[in-house]
Scaffold this motif. Structure first.
Motif, PDB file in Angstrom:
ATOM      1  N   LYS A  38     -10.857  34.341  17.579  1.00 18.84           N
ATOM      2  CA  LYS A  38     -10.802  33.020  16.942  1.00 18.84           C
ATOM      3  C   LYS A  38     -10.258  33.177  15.521  1.00 18.84           C
ATOM      4  CE  LYS A  38     -14.705  31.095  19.521  1.00 18.84           C
ATOM      5  NZ  LYS A  38     -13.907  30.206  20.366  1.00 18.84           N
ATOM      6  N   LYS A  39      -9.742  32.086  14.986  1.00 13.23           N
ATOM      7  CA  LYS A  39      -9.115  32.136  13.662  1.00 13.23           C
ATOM      8  C   LYS A  39     -10.122  32.619  12.613  1.00 13.23           C
ATOM      9  CE  LYS A  39      -5.842  29.634  10.853  1.00 13.23           C
ATOM     10  NZ  LYS A  39      -5.114  28.384  10.616  1.00 13.23           N
ATOM     11  N   ARG A  40      -9.727  33.673  11.896  1.00 12.29           N
ATOM     12  CA  ARG A  40     -10.537  34.263  10.818  1.00 12.29           C
ATOM     13  C   ARG A  40     -11.969  34.567  11.291  1.00 12.29           C
ATOM     14  NH1 ARG A  40      -7.534  34.135   6.291  1.00 12.29           N
ATOM     15  NH2 ARG A  40      -9.224  34.531   4.840  1.00 12.29           N
ATOM     16  N   GLN A  41     -12.074  34.985  12.537  1.00 14.16           N
ATOM     17  CA  GLN A  41     -13.395  35.169  13.162  1.00 14.16           C
ATOM     18  C   GLN A  41     -14.283  36.163  12.419  1.00 14.16           C
ATOM     19  OE1 GLN A  41     -13.447  35.727  17.415  1.00 14.16           O
ATOM     20  NE2 GLN A  41     -15.426  36.744  17.395  1.00 14.16           N
ATOM     21  N   ILE A  42     -13.759  37.342  12.119  1.00 16.37           N
ATOM     22  CA  ILE A  42     -14.608  38.365  11.490  1.00 16.37           C
ATOM     23  C   ILE A  42     -15.049  37.916  10.102  1.00 16.37           C
ATOM     24  CG2 ILE A  42     -14.607  40.708  10.538  1.00 16.37           C
ATOM     25  CD1 ILE A  42     -12.937  41.561  12.973  1.00 16.37           C
ATOM     26  N   ARG A  43     -14.138  37.342   9.343  1.00 20.09           N
ATOM     27  CA  ARG A  43     -14.495  36.874   7.993  1.00 20.09           C
ATOM     28  C   ARG A  43     -15.601  35.819   8.065  1.00 20.09           C
ATOM     29  NH1 ARG A  43     -10.567  38.880   4.471  1.00 20.09           N
ATOM     30  NH2 ARG A  43      -8.830  39.773   5.642  1.00 20.09           N
ATOM     31  N   ARG A  44     -15.489  34.921   9.038  1.00 22.50           N
ATOM     32  CA  ARG A  44     -16.477  33.845   9.164  1.00 22.50           C
ATOM     33  C   ARG A  44     -17.815  34.385   9.682  1.00 22.50           C
ATOM     34  NH1 ARG A  44     -13.420  29.691  12.734  1.00 22.50           N
ATOM     35  NH2 ARG A  44     -15.156  28.283  12.317  1.00 22.50           N
ATOM     36  N   MET A  45     -17.760  35.373  10.573  1.00 18.17           N
ATOM     37  CA  MET A  45     -18.994  36.007  11.061  1.00 18.17           C
ATOM     38  C   MET A  45     -19.726  36.671   9.894  1.00 18.17           C
ATOM     39  SD  MET A  45     -17.647  37.760  14.616  1.00 18.17           S
ATOM     40  CE  MET A  45     -19.190  38.572  15.101  1.00 18.17           C
ATOM     41  N   CYS A  46     -18.961  37.410   9.091  1.00 17.41           N
ATOM     42  CA  CYS A  46     -19.566  38.110   7.942  1.00 17.41           C
ATOM     43  C   CYS A  46     -20.172  37.126   6.951  1.00 17.41           C
ATOM     44  CB  CYS A  46     -18.513  38.986   7.259  1.00 17.41           C
ATOM     45  SG  CYS A  46     -18.100  40.476   8.203  1.00 17.41           S
ATOM     46  N   GLU A  47     -19.426  36.067   6.683  1.00 21.53           N
ATOM     47  CA  GLU A  47     -19.893  35.035   5.746  1.00 21.53           C
ATOM     48  C   GLU A  47     -21.247  34.468   6.186  1.00 21.53           C
ATOM     49  OE1 GLU A  47     -17.754  31.071   4.972  1.00 21.53           O
ATOM     50  OE2 GLU A  47     -16.440  32.600   4.082  1.00 21.53           O
ATOM     51  N   ALA A  48     -21.404  34.300   7.514  1.00 19.74           N
ATOM     52  CA  ALA A  48     -22.637  33.707   8.064  1.00 19.74           C
ATOM     53  C   ALA A  48     -23.875  34.542   7.769  1.00 19.74           C
ATOM     54  CB  ALA A  48     -22.473  33.503   9.573  1.00 19.74           C
ATOM     55  N   VAL A  49     -23.696  35.852   7.516  1.00 23.13           N
ATOM     56  CA  VAL A  49     -24.865  36.707   7.232  1.00 23.13           C
ATOM     57  C   VAL A  49     -24.847  37.249   5.797  1.00 23.13           C
ATOM     58  CG1 VAL A  49     -25.222  37.342   9.654  1.00 23.13           C
ATOM     59  CG2 VAL A  49     -23.745  38.773   8.217  1.00 23.13           C
ATOM     60  N   GLY A  50     -24.020  36.631   4.937  1.00 19.06           N
ATOM     61  CA  GLY A  50     -24.033  37.010   3.520  1.00 19.06           C
ATOM     62  C   GLY A  50     -23.159  38.198   3.162  1.00 19.06           C
ATOM     63  N   LEU A  51     -22.198  38.527   4.006  1.00 15.79           N
ATOM     64  CA  LEU A  51     -21.278  39.629   3.700  1.00 15.79           C
ATOM     65  C   LEU A  51     -19.926  39.073   3.266  1.00 15.79           C
ATOM     66  CD1 LEU A  51     -21.936  42.003   6.749  1.00 15.79           C
ATOM     67  CD2 LEU A  51     -22.539  42.498   4.377  1.00 15.79           C
ATOM     68  N   LYS A  52     -19.360  39.657   2.230  1.00 14.26           N
ATOM     69  CA  LYS A  52     -18.013  39.293   1.789  1.00 14.26           C
ATOM     70  C   LYS A  52     -17.050  40.377   2.261  1.00 14.26           C
ATOM     71  CE  LYS A  52     -15.329  38.490  -2.458  1.00 14.26           C
ATOM     72  NZ  LYS A  52     -14.642  37.265  -2.056  1.00 14.26           N
ATOM     73  N   VAL A  53     -15.985  39.974   2.915  1.00 13.00           N
ATOM     74  CA  VAL A  53     -14.998  40.940   3.421  1.00 13.00           C
ATOM     75  C   VAL A  53     -14.038  41.317   2.294  1.00 13.00           C
ATOM     76  CG1 VAL A  53     -13.064  41.285   5.019  1.00 13.00           C
ATOM     77  CG2 VAL A  53     -15.156  40.180   5.815  1.00 13.00           C
ATOM     78  N   LEU A  54     -13.942  42.613   2.005  1.00 14.20           N
ATOM     79  CA  LEU A  54     -13.036  43.108   0.959  1.00 14.20           C
ATOM     80  C   LEU A  54     -11.750  43.674   1.559  1.00 14.20           C
ATOM     81  CD1 LEU A  54     -15.691  45.018  -1.197  1.00 14.20           C
ATOM     82  CD2 LEU A  54     -14.901  42.659  -1.491  1.00 14.20           C
ATOM     83  N   GLY A  55     -11.801  44.068   2.814  1.00 13.97           N
ATOM     84  CA  GLY A  55     -10.615  44.616   3.471  1.00 13.97           C
ATOM     85  C   GLY A  55     -10.823  44.628   4.973  1.00 13.97           C
ATOM     86  N   LEU A  56      -9.738  44.338   5.724  1.00 13.01           N
ATOM     87  CA  LEU A  56      -9.854  44.271   7.174  1.00 13.01           C
ATOM     88  C   LEU A  56      -8.609  44.887   7.805  1.00 13.01           C
ATOM     89  CD1 LEU A  56     -11.108  41.159   9.157  1.00 13.01           C
ATOM     90  CD2 LEU A  56      -9.263  42.560  10.016  1.00 13.01           C
ATOM     91  N   LYS A  57      -8.832  45.844   8.708  1.00 14.59           N
ATOM     92  CA  LYS A  57      -7.721  46.567   9.331  1.00 14.59           C
ATOM     93  C   LYS A  57      -7.965  46.687  10.831  1.00 14.59           C
ATOM     94  CE  LYS A  57      -5.364  51.068   8.859  1.00 14.59           C
ATOM     95  NZ  LYS A  57      -5.422  52.346   8.121  1.00 14.59           N
ATOM     96  N   ARG A  58      -6.979  46.254  11.638  1.00 11.05           N
ATOM     97  CA  ARG A  58      -7.112  46.409  13.092  1.00 11.05           C
ATOM     98  C   ARG A  58      -6.539  47.770  13.484  1.00 11.05           C
ATOM     99  NH1 ARG A  58      -5.606  41.398  16.314  1.00 11.05           N
ATOM    100  NH2 ARG A  58      -3.439  41.904  15.901  1.00 11.05           N
ATOM    101  N   ILE A  59      -7.361  48.562  14.206  1.00 12.99           N
ATOM    102  CA  ILE A  59      -6.931  49.925  14.520  1.00 12.99           C
ATOM    103  C   ILE A  59      -6.707  50.173  16.013  1.00 12.99           C
ATOM    104  CG2 ILE A  59      -7.991  50.943  12.462  1.00 12.99           C
ATOM    105  CD1 ILE A  59     -10.323  51.863  14.339  1.00 12.99           C
ATOM    106  N   ARG A  60      -7.088  49.179  16.850  1.00 15.91           N
ATOM    107  CA  ARG A  60      -6.934  49.412  18.290  1.00 15.91           C
ATOM    108  C   ARG A  60      -6.873  48.099  19.042  1.00 15.91           C
ATOM    109  NH1 ARG A  60     -10.591  49.846  22.610  1.00 15.91           N
ATOM    110  NH2 ARG A  60     -12.429  49.710  21.263  1.00 15.91           N
ATOM    111  N   ILE A  61      -6.039  48.045  20.090  1.00 17.62           N
ATOM    112  CA  ILE A  61      -6.022  46.930  21.041  1.00 17.62           C
ATOM    113  C   ILE A  61      -6.048  47.565  22.423  1.00 17.62           C
ATOM    114  CG2 ILE A  61      -4.750  44.954  21.958  1.00 17.62           C
ATOM    115  CD1 ILE A  61      -3.528  44.546  19.190  1.00 17.62           C
ATOM    116  N   GLY A  62      -7.158  47.380  23.145  1.00 20.53           N
ATOM    117  CA  GLY A  62      -7.297  48.034  24.441  1.00 20.53           C
ATOM    118  C   GLY A  62      -7.233  49.544  24.279  1.00 20.53           C
ATOM    119  N   ARG A  63      -6.332  50.181  25.037  1.00 18.35           N
ATOM    120  CA  ARG A  63      -6.209  51.644  24.972  1.00 18.35           C
ATOM    121  C   ARG A  63      -5.157  52.090  23.955  1.00 18.35           C
ATOM    122  NH1 ARG A  63      -6.860  51.731  31.045  1.00 18.35           N
ATOM    123  NH2 ARG A  63      -4.604  51.596  31.194  1.00 18.35           N
TER     124      ARG A  63
END
Length: 248
Positions: free
Chosen positions: A203-228
């Motif tokens: 979902k759009k900005r999913q991880i940032r919004r998930m983190c926000e919901a529990v009081g975490l601020k995202v400082l950096g986000l990197k995708r390292i894998r898709i499937g295999r």
């Protein structure tokens, strides 16, 4: 009684191609139903009918490429917006990773219909897949896609102390976005300021919004894998082809 379905939809269900490709092939007379050529768009078939494609379709599909890009921050995944360039502008011969082991030769025609299979926010970096192959797009972003995507997320807790264990459990399962429950995720600490997220949706900005919901601020986000398929040592701003022996 079984209802007839659109031929293009049936071809997509069978994994032959995307619906858009199916319409192209039907119009070109490359599709047969029970051995007879069907060239009228919108034609319908019954599920038991045999659908086959001509060799030209398979040959054209084999020429379609899939590219893995290490998208830098500051580029949008899809269409240009707000003065920011789309990631596809980075797919140039001089930005191809020198360690790409595939024998595929670059040709400008590969940029035609090369679209992102999933998004990666403008302020995130990491693995972005761009493909001309509708089958891969469907596999990665189709409604029933269950392919894992893994992210490394640097965070800062905005409340006193450390993130409670109960909130970490919430990140794994229990949060909702836009009124819909999120699928279960796998979220764990990598070190004291970095989390690993493994999701099966995007979902759009999913991880940032998930983190926000529990009081975490995202400082950096990197995708390292898709499937295999992993980002590996692919340098930022460079790309390579998906190899013939690789699959998501």
């Amino acid at each position: 009684m079984t209802e007839p379905v659109r031929l293009s939809k049936r071809m997509s269900e069978l994994g032959l191609c995307s619906r858009r490709e199916a319409d192209e092939w039907i119009a070109r007379g490359w599709v047969r139903v029970d051995g007879k050529v069907v060239s009228e768009l919108g034609s319908k078939v019954l599920p038991h009918q045999r659908v086959t494609v001509e060799r030209q379709a398979a040959a054209e599909q084999a020429r379609r490429v899939t590219v893995l890009l290490h998208k830098p921050i500051g580029y949008v995944s899809g269409q240009a917006e707000d003065g920011y360039q789309p990631a596809v502008v980075l797919i140039t011969p001089d930005r191809r990773w020198t360690e790409d082991k595939t024998s595929t030769q670059f040709h400008p025609s590969q940029l035609r219909s090369l679209v992102p299979a999933g998004r990666l926010d403008i302020d995130s970096n990491g693995l972005l897949v761009l493909t001309q192959d509708g089958r891969i797009a469907k596999q990665l972003i189709g409604e029933d896609s269950g392919i894992e995507k893994e992210y490394l997320v640097r965070v800062k807790y905005t409340k006193p102390g450390r993130l409670p264990e109960a909130d970490l459990k919430l990140l794994n399962h229990g949060l909702s976005l836009d009124g819909k429950k999120l699928r279960p995720a796998k979220v764990r600490w990598q070190n004291e300021d970095q989390l690993s997220f493994i999701l099966k949706e995007g979902k759009k900005r999913q991880i940032r919004r998930m983190c926000e919901a529990v009081g975490l601020k995202v400082l950096g986000l990197k995708r390292i894998r898709i499937g295999r398929v992993t980002l590996g040592n692919l340098p930022q701003g460079q790309w390579r082809y998906l190899g013939p022996d690789e699959s998501f």
